[in-house]
Design an enzyme around this catalytic site. Sequence first.
Site, PDB file in Angstrom:
ATOM      1  N   ASP A  83      30.400  45.859  14.134  1.00 39.40           N
ATOM      2  CA  ASP A  83      29.848  46.090  12.796  1.00 39.40           C
ATOM      3  C   ASP A  83      30.726  47.058  11.991  1.00 39.40           C
ATOM      4  OD1 ASP A  83      27.869  45.075  14.542  1.00 39.40           O
ATOM      5  OD2 ASP A  83      26.287  45.767  13.213  1.00 39.40           O
ATOM      6  N   HIS A  85      29.802  47.347   8.198  1.00 36.86           N
ATOM      7  CA  HIS A  85      28.736  47.762   7.277  1.00 36.86           C
ATOM      8  C   HIS A  85      29.235  48.525   6.053  1.00 36.86           C
ATOM      9  CE1 HIS A  85      25.082  46.278   9.042  1.00 36.86           C
ATOM     10  NE2 HIS A  85      25.413  46.748  10.232  1.00 36.86           N
ATOM     11  N   ASP A 111      28.485  41.522  10.344  1.00 37.47           N
ATOM     12  CA  ASP A 111      27.916  42.689   9.660  1.00 37.47           C
ATOM     13  C   ASP A 111      29.005  43.480   8.939  1.00 37.47           C
ATOM     14  OD1 ASP A 111      25.405  41.957  10.381  1.00 37.47           O
ATOM     15  OD2 ASP A 111      24.890  43.813  11.419  1.00 37.47           O
ATOM     16  N   ASP A 114      26.346  45.652   3.570  1.00 38.76           N
ATOM     17  CA  ASP A 114      25.082  46.398   3.603  1.00 38.76           C
ATOM     18  C   ASP A 114      25.262  47.778   4.238  1.00 38.76           C
ATOM     19  OD1 ASP A 114      23.413  44.664   2.252  1.00 38.76           O
ATOM     20  OD2 ASP A 114      22.750  43.623   4.063  1.00 38.76           O
ATOM     21  N   ARG A 115      24.331  48.654   3.905  1.00 44.22           N
ATOM     22  CA  ARG A 115      24.234  50.037   4.357  1.00 44.22           C
ATOM     23  C   ARG A 115      25.308  50.923   3.721  1.00 44.22           C
ATOM     24  NH1 ARG A 115      20.485  50.211   8.498  1.00 44.22           N
ATOM     25  NH2 ARG A 115      19.983  52.185   7.478  1.00 44.22           N
ATOM     26  N   ASN A 143      23.997  39.199  11.307  1.00 47.39           N
ATOM     27  CA  ASN A 143      22.654  38.990  10.763  1.00 47.39           C
ATOM     28  C   ASN A 143      22.531  39.491   9.325  1.00 47.39           C
ATOM     29  OD1 ASN A 143      22.777  41.727  12.042  1.00 47.39           O
ATOM     30  ND2 ASN A 143      20.698  41.898  11.240  1.00 47.39           N
ATOM     31  N   HIS A 144      23.444  40.352   8.865  1.00 43.47           N
ATOM     32  CA  HIS A 144      23.393  40.829   7.479  1.00 43.47           C
ATOM     33  C   HIS A 144      24.126  39.903   6.518  1.00 43.47           C
ATOM     34  CE1 HIS A 144      21.442  44.848   7.339  1.00 43.47           C
ATOM     35  NE2 HIS A 144      21.610  44.748   8.647  1.00 43.47           N
ATOM     36  N   HIS A 192      27.564  37.806  17.548  1.00 43.94           N
ATOM     37  CA  HIS A 192      27.055  39.027  16.917  1.00 43.94           C
ATOM     38  C   HIS A 192      25.857  39.595  17.661  1.00 43.94           C
ATOM     39  CE1 HIS A 192      26.229  42.014  13.889  1.00 43.94           C
ATOM     40  NE2 HIS A 192      24.954  41.644  13.897  1.00 43.94           N
ATOM     41  N   ARG A 246      13.064  43.922  16.229  1.00 37.73           N
ATOM     42  CA  ARG A 246      13.746  43.179  15.175  1.00 37.73           C
ATOM     43  C   ARG A 246      12.787  42.369  14.301  1.00 37.73           C
ATOM     44  NH1 ARG A 246      18.888  45.299  14.781  1.00 37.73           N
ATOM     45  NH2 ARG A 246      19.847  45.421  16.834  1.00 37.73           N
ATOM     46  N   HIS A 273      25.945  44.369  16.784  1.00 40.81           N
ATOM     47  CA  HIS A 273      24.539  44.359  16.366  1.00 40.81           C
ATOM     48  C   HIS A 273      23.767  45.645  16.583  1.00 40.81           C
ATOM     49  CE1 HIS A 273      21.006  42.363  14.939  1.00 40.81           C
ATOM     50  NE2 HIS A 273      20.432  42.158  16.111  1.00 40.81           N
TER      51      HIS A 273
END
Length: 461
Positions: A83, A85, A111, A114-115, A143-144, A192, A246, A273
Amino acid sequence: MAFQIPLIDRPISEIPLPPYFPLTHDELFKSDKPDWKLLTSHFASEGRILKQDTLHIISIATQLLKSEPTLIILQDPITVVGDIHGQYYDFLEILNLGGNPENTQYLFLGDYVDRGAFSIEVILLLYSLKINYPSLIFMLRGNHECRQMTSLFNFRSECLYKYDLDVYDAFMDSFDCLPMACVLNNNFLAVHGGLSPELHSLDDIKYMRRFFEPGREGLQCDLLWSDPVDSSDGRLSQVFKNNEVRGCSFFFGGEATRKFLKDNNLIAVIRAHEAQKDGFKMLYWNGPNFPSIITIFSAPNYCDCYKNKGAMIRFDDGVLNIEQYNHSKHPHVLPNFMDVFKWSVPFVIEKIVQMMCVILKKDQNSSKIIVDDSCIRRICELEQGVMSSELKGDTIEKIVFFLRKLRESKIKSVSEVTINEINLPKPRKSLTEAPVITDDNESFINAKINDWINEKRPSSL
């Protein structure tokens, strides 16, 4: 109308001025491919590129990703990254430590967005590298990389702030084309999230449908969302247990892992993840000689509060090495990409209201204060201005309440005014203030507990 170049008269001159103009098309595309080195330094100094060039990069990358198989087959030497992010300045350190992208094979496990506050910079640089080196740069879906998560978190807002909805939609369409998994050295499955009760053989991934928004169940969902149980022996009451953390998919343990690896003649599953304090975690569920699950997380000091290390895997000649690194400094960005003027409005309004309180209160040497219709009208205008502001929250509600009560009291009696102060909202704590945590492990645990709710997939937008 031509824009003038601003004066170089910054009060703090040692901080470099961000590029005032975006890169031109001719600067960025000196050939038919984007100049990724120029883009790297331009983004590092907080520069932008034109919307049409952004869409052009996304379009070319989308076609390349779409042409790749759902299950990629790769051999070492290769660097595997977890990740990221939106942590662009840490991403630059990854490229520095992981090897020159011109001659180093990379596999990214998803990923990318995001964040963090620099997701667009991360994904555009990744796409530019993919365009320049399509046989060296490989990207899996996380997943993002979907519409639901990017709308819940901040990538959609970032796109709207820096560009518009067209750019966001183009990114979402490109994410639908990302491959789902990779087999490394014929021994490792890289993905992932993790395993699935619907995953029996590698052919299940090879022939699955991937060009759509991930659902809440099924093979695609599990590849993106499932987690290994946090247990040294891998014991689980069921082969696959519902993943309540989750909000979708499953936990899997040693039994499911050993069966999948044996049936497909594999050694281990490499996945991302999950944030890890050391940047990685190994689970030895298939004997002590080699881990059966390797989790890799490449975003150090995740969300600027986890105090974790980042890590990446380097495969070379069948040997697996893990390289760790600390976080890099990055420019400060206010929440929700708010500019400093809008951010300061609540504090300015609060001080103005406090000044009004002092002015309108009875003076010790005076028995009356005359408040005429003009004064009432100005109070009404201030109230309407606050209510029409984009700012929301308790601060504005309390100020509006105060102004309304103030106006009502003036309407009742404009000749004799007595205003009792109410509890005005207190200024927000300084952004530099943070709880003093003496131990990094304590910091990581506390951050993970406080961030637990954000790990759960929402039931709807």
